[in-house]
Design an enzyme around this catalytic site. Sequence first.
Site, PDB file in Angstrom:
ATOM      1  N   GLU A  64      -5.477  -4.666  10.440  1.00 52.55           N
ATOM      2  CA  GLU A  64      -4.338  -3.741  10.821  1.00 52.55           C
ATOM      3  C   GLU A  64      -4.876  -3.088  12.212  1.00 52.55           C
ATOM      4  O   GLU A  64      -5.691  -1.929  12.094  1.00 52.55           O
ATOM      5  CB  GLU A  64      -4.623  -2.652   9.514  1.00 52.55           C
ATOM      6  CG  GLU A  64      -4.168  -3.295   8.203  1.00 52.55           C
ATOM      7  CD  GLU A  64      -3.369  -2.278   7.517  1.00 52.55           C
ATOM      8  OE1 GLU A  64      -2.417  -2.573   6.778  1.00 52.55           O
ATOM      9  OE2 GLU A  64      -3.933  -1.153   7.285  1.00 52.55           O
ATOM     10  N   ASN A  91       0.897  -1.182   0.016  1.00 50.23           N
ATOM     11  CA  ASN A  91       0.030  -0.087  -0.087  1.00 50.23           C
ATOM     12  C   ASN A  91       0.768   1.132   0.027  1.00 50.23           C
ATOM     13  O   ASN A  91       1.439   1.571   0.896  1.00 50.23           O
ATOM     14  CB  ASN A  91      -1.012   0.080   1.230  1.00 50.23           C
ATOM     15  CG  ASN A  91      -1.761   1.251   1.379  1.00 50.23           C
ATOM     16  OD1 ASN A  91      -1.534   2.170   0.495  1.00 50.23           O
ATOM     17  ND2 ASN A  91      -2.458   1.494   2.548  1.00 50.23           N
ATOM     18  N   TRP A  92       1.024   1.802  -1.053  1.00 50.83           N
ATOM     19  CA  TRP A  92       1.975   2.915  -1.280  1.00 50.83           C
ATOM     20  C   TRP A  92       1.466   4.336  -0.625  1.00 50.83           C
ATOM     21  O   TRP A  92       2.363   5.157  -0.349  1.00 50.83           O
ATOM     22  CB  TRP A  92       2.024   3.218  -2.804  1.00 50.83           C
ATOM     23  CG  TRP A  92       2.987   2.402  -3.618  1.00 50.83           C
ATOM     24  CD1 TRP A  92       3.182   1.151  -3.138  1.00 50.83           C
ATOM     25  CD2 TRP A  92       3.669   2.374  -4.868  1.00 50.83           C
ATOM     26  NE1 TRP A  92       4.176   0.586  -3.992  1.00 50.83           N
ATOM     27  CE2 TRP A  92       4.412   1.693  -5.151  1.00 50.83           C
ATOM     28  CE3 TRP A  92       3.394   3.612  -5.642  1.00 50.83           C
ATOM     29  CZ2 TRP A  92       4.778   1.314  -6.312  1.00 50.83           C
ATOM     30  CZ3 TRP A  92       4.406   3.600  -6.946  1.00 50.83           C
ATOM     31  CH2 TRP A  92       4.879   2.337  -7.133  1.00 50.83           C
ATOM     32  N   LYS A  93       0.218   4.248  -0.295  1.00 50.27           N
ATOM     33  CA  LYS A  93      -0.259   5.652   0.212  1.00 50.27           C
ATOM     34  C   LYS A  93      -0.050   6.729  -0.596  1.00 50.27           C
ATOM     35  O   LYS A  93      -0.050   6.325  -1.915  1.00 50.27           O
ATOM     36  CB  LYS A  93       0.095   5.640   1.678  1.00 50.27           C
ATOM     37  CG  LYS A  93      -0.084   4.354   2.855  1.00 50.27           C
ATOM     38  CD  LYS A  93       0.172   4.541   3.963  1.00 50.27           C
ATOM     39  CE  LYS A  93      -0.292   3.180   4.755  1.00 50.27           C
ATOM     40  NZ  LYS A  93      -0.080   3.395   6.288  1.00 50.27           N
ATOM     41  N   GLY A 153       2.888  -1.126   4.381  1.00 49.29           N
ATOM     42  CA  GLY A 153       2.895   0.364   4.079  1.00 49.29           C
ATOM     43  C   GLY A 153       4.241   0.887   3.814  1.00 49.29           C
ATOM     44  O   GLY A 153       4.666   0.483   2.538  1.00 49.29           O
ATOM     45  N   GLY A 154       5.026   1.310   4.727  1.00 41.60           N
ATOM     46  CA  GLY A 154       6.204   2.005   4.423  1.00 41.60           C
ATOM     47  C   GLY A 154       7.237   1.050   3.755  1.00 41.60           C
ATOM     48  O   GLY A 154       8.206   1.462   2.715  1.00 41.60           O
ATOM     49  N   SER A 197       3.191  -2.048  10.650  1.00 39.99           N
ATOM     50  CA  SER A 197       4.773  -2.101  10.670  1.00 39.99           C
ATOM     51  C   SER A 197       5.419  -3.398  10.397  1.00 39.99           C
ATOM     52  O   SER A 197       6.144  -3.923  10.916  1.00 39.99           O
ATOM     53  CB  SER A 197       5.107  -1.822  12.191  1.00 39.99           C
ATOM     54  OG  SER A 197       4.707  -0.319  12.238  1.00 39.99           O
ATOM     55  N   GLY A 256       2.516   2.416  10.888  1.00 34.90           N
ATOM     56  CA  GLY A 256       3.561   3.240  10.669  1.00 34.90           C
ATOM     57  C   GLY A 256       4.105   3.740  11.940  1.00 34.90           C
ATOM     58  O   GLY A 256       4.693   4.733  12.124  1.00 34.90           O
ATOM     59  N   GLU A 316      -6.933   4.733   7.816  1.00 34.98           N
ATOM     60  CA  GLU A 316      -6.609   6.381   7.519  1.00 34.98           C
ATOM     61  C   GLU A 316      -7.827   7.023   6.817  1.00 34.98           C
ATOM     62  O   GLU A 316      -8.197   8.225   7.023  1.00 34.98           O
ATOM     63  CB  GLU A 316      -5.270   6.646   6.495  1.00 34.98           C
ATOM     64  CG  GLU A 316      -4.109   6.284   7.639  1.00 34.98           C
ATOM     65  CD  GLU A 316      -2.958   5.660   6.719  1.00 34.98           C
ATOM     66  OE1 GLU A 316      -2.748   5.790   5.406  1.00 34.98           O
ATOM     67  OE2 GLU A 316      -2.039   5.108   7.247  1.00 34.98           O
ATOM     68  N   HIS A 353      -9.462   1.763   4.858  1.00 35.20           N
ATOM     69  CA  HIS A 353      -8.145   1.702   5.654  1.00 35.20           C
ATOM     70  C   HIS A 353      -8.597   2.697   6.863  1.00 35.20           C
ATOM     71  O   HIS A 353      -9.357   3.656   6.748  1.00 35.20           O
ATOM     72  CB  HIS A 353      -7.141   2.392   4.609  1.00 35.20           C
ATOM     73  CG  HIS A 353      -5.622   2.092   5.272  1.00 35.20           C
ATOM     74  ND1 HIS A 353      -5.155   3.134   6.185  1.00 35.20           N
ATOM     75  CD2 HIS A 353      -4.850   1.279   4.972  1.00 35.20           C
ATOM     76  CE1 HIS A 353      -4.116   2.855   6.454  1.00 35.20           C
ATOM     77  NE2 HIS A 353      -3.559   1.757   5.851  1.00 35.20           N
TER      78      HIS A 353
HETATM   79  P1  13P Z   1       3.114   0.355   7.614  1.00 34.81           P
HETATM   80  O1  13P Z   1       3.537  -0.933   7.133  1.00 34.81           O
HETATM   81  O2  13P Z   1       3.891   1.761   7.096  1.00 34.81           O
HETATM   82  O3  13P Z   1       2.940   0.407   9.136  1.00 34.81           O
HETATM   83  O4  13P Z   1       1.466   0.619   7.288  1.00 34.81           O
HETATM   84  C1  13P Z   1       0.817  -0.515   7.260  1.00 34.81           C
HETATM   85  C2  13P Z   1      -0.385  -0.175   6.570  1.00 34.81           C
HETATM   86  O5  13P Z   1      -1.249   0.845   6.831  1.00 34.81           O
HETATM   87  C3  13P Z   1      -0.783  -0.831   5.387  1.00 34.81           C
HETATM   88  O6  13P Z   1      -1.925  -0.434   4.804  1.00 34.81           O
END
Ligand code: 13P
Length: 244
Positions: free
Chosen positions: A161, A9-11, A224-225, A203, A167, A91, A89
Site C-alpha cells: 500500500e 478495510n472499513w477503517k 478502503g473507501g 485507491s 485515500g 495509518e 497499516h
Molecule cells: P483507499 O482504498 O480508500 O485508498 O484505502 C486503502 C487502504 O488504506 C486499505 O487498507
Amino acid sequence: MAQKLVVGNWKLNGSLAANEALFGAIGAVAGVDAAVCVPFPYLAQAASSLRGLALGAQTVSEFQTGAYTGEVSAEMLAELGCRYVIVGHSERRSLFGEDDAAVGRKAAAALRAGLAPIVCVGESLAEREAGRALDVVGRQLDAVSAVIGASALARVVVAYEPVWAIGTGRAASVDEAQVVHAGIRGWLAGRGAAAARVLYGGSVKADNAAALFATPGIDGGLIGGASLAARDFMAICRAAASGA
Ligand code: 13P
C-alpha cells in the site's frame, strides 16, 4: 493459480444500522476469496450477518492476556470468527506510532492464534521520489521476518500500500505497482514463501480494479473507501474473479 483475495478495510466507519444494510448487499462471488475487516465492536454482528465472506480485524495487540488496558488479543479475534487481521497499516504506523518491530510482534501474535496477518508495507511519496520504494518495503518485510521467522512467511498475506495512494484517488499505475510487487515476490521467493499472497491497496476502485488485478504479481486487493459501498465492493470482487 490461487484465487484472488479481496479484503475490505472499513477503517473507522460503520454503525449497527449501516452495517446491516451493507452486509445484506454483499456476498460471495464465485472464484474469489473475499473478506471484510471491520471495527472491533462490529465483529460479532459481522460474524452473524456476513454471507460467504471471511472476517477480519484492523489491528491486534501483540500481547495475549494481562494488564494491557484497551488491547484486544489475537485469540479474542479468533474466538469471534476472524480469519485475518491487518497489521502495520500505514495509518497505524504514522498516527499511532507502530514501528517495524511492533508490526512484527503483532504479526507473530496473529500467527500464534491461527490468524493470517495481512502485513501492510509501502513507501511515502518522499521515499518514492528518492527512489527508495523497494528499500523501504524490504526493510519493513525484513522486520517482520526477523520476528516470525522465514518459515512462517508463507502464512502471511502481504499488502503493498503506497502511502501516497491511500485515500488520494491516485492509485499506483500498473507499471509502478508491478515493479514493487515483483520486488516483494522476489523477496518472498528467496525465503521459501513464494506461495504467500501479495495484495495491492491504495485507491482501488471499480474502474481500475480489473487492470490492477491483471498485473503480474498482484493477487488481489486491500480496499478502503470503496469497500463501504456495496455496489463498488461487489464490482471489485467481480473484477478479481474475471482476472483470475
Ligand atoms: P483507499 O482504498 O480508500 O485508498 O484505502 C486503502 C487502504 O488504506 C486499505 O487498507
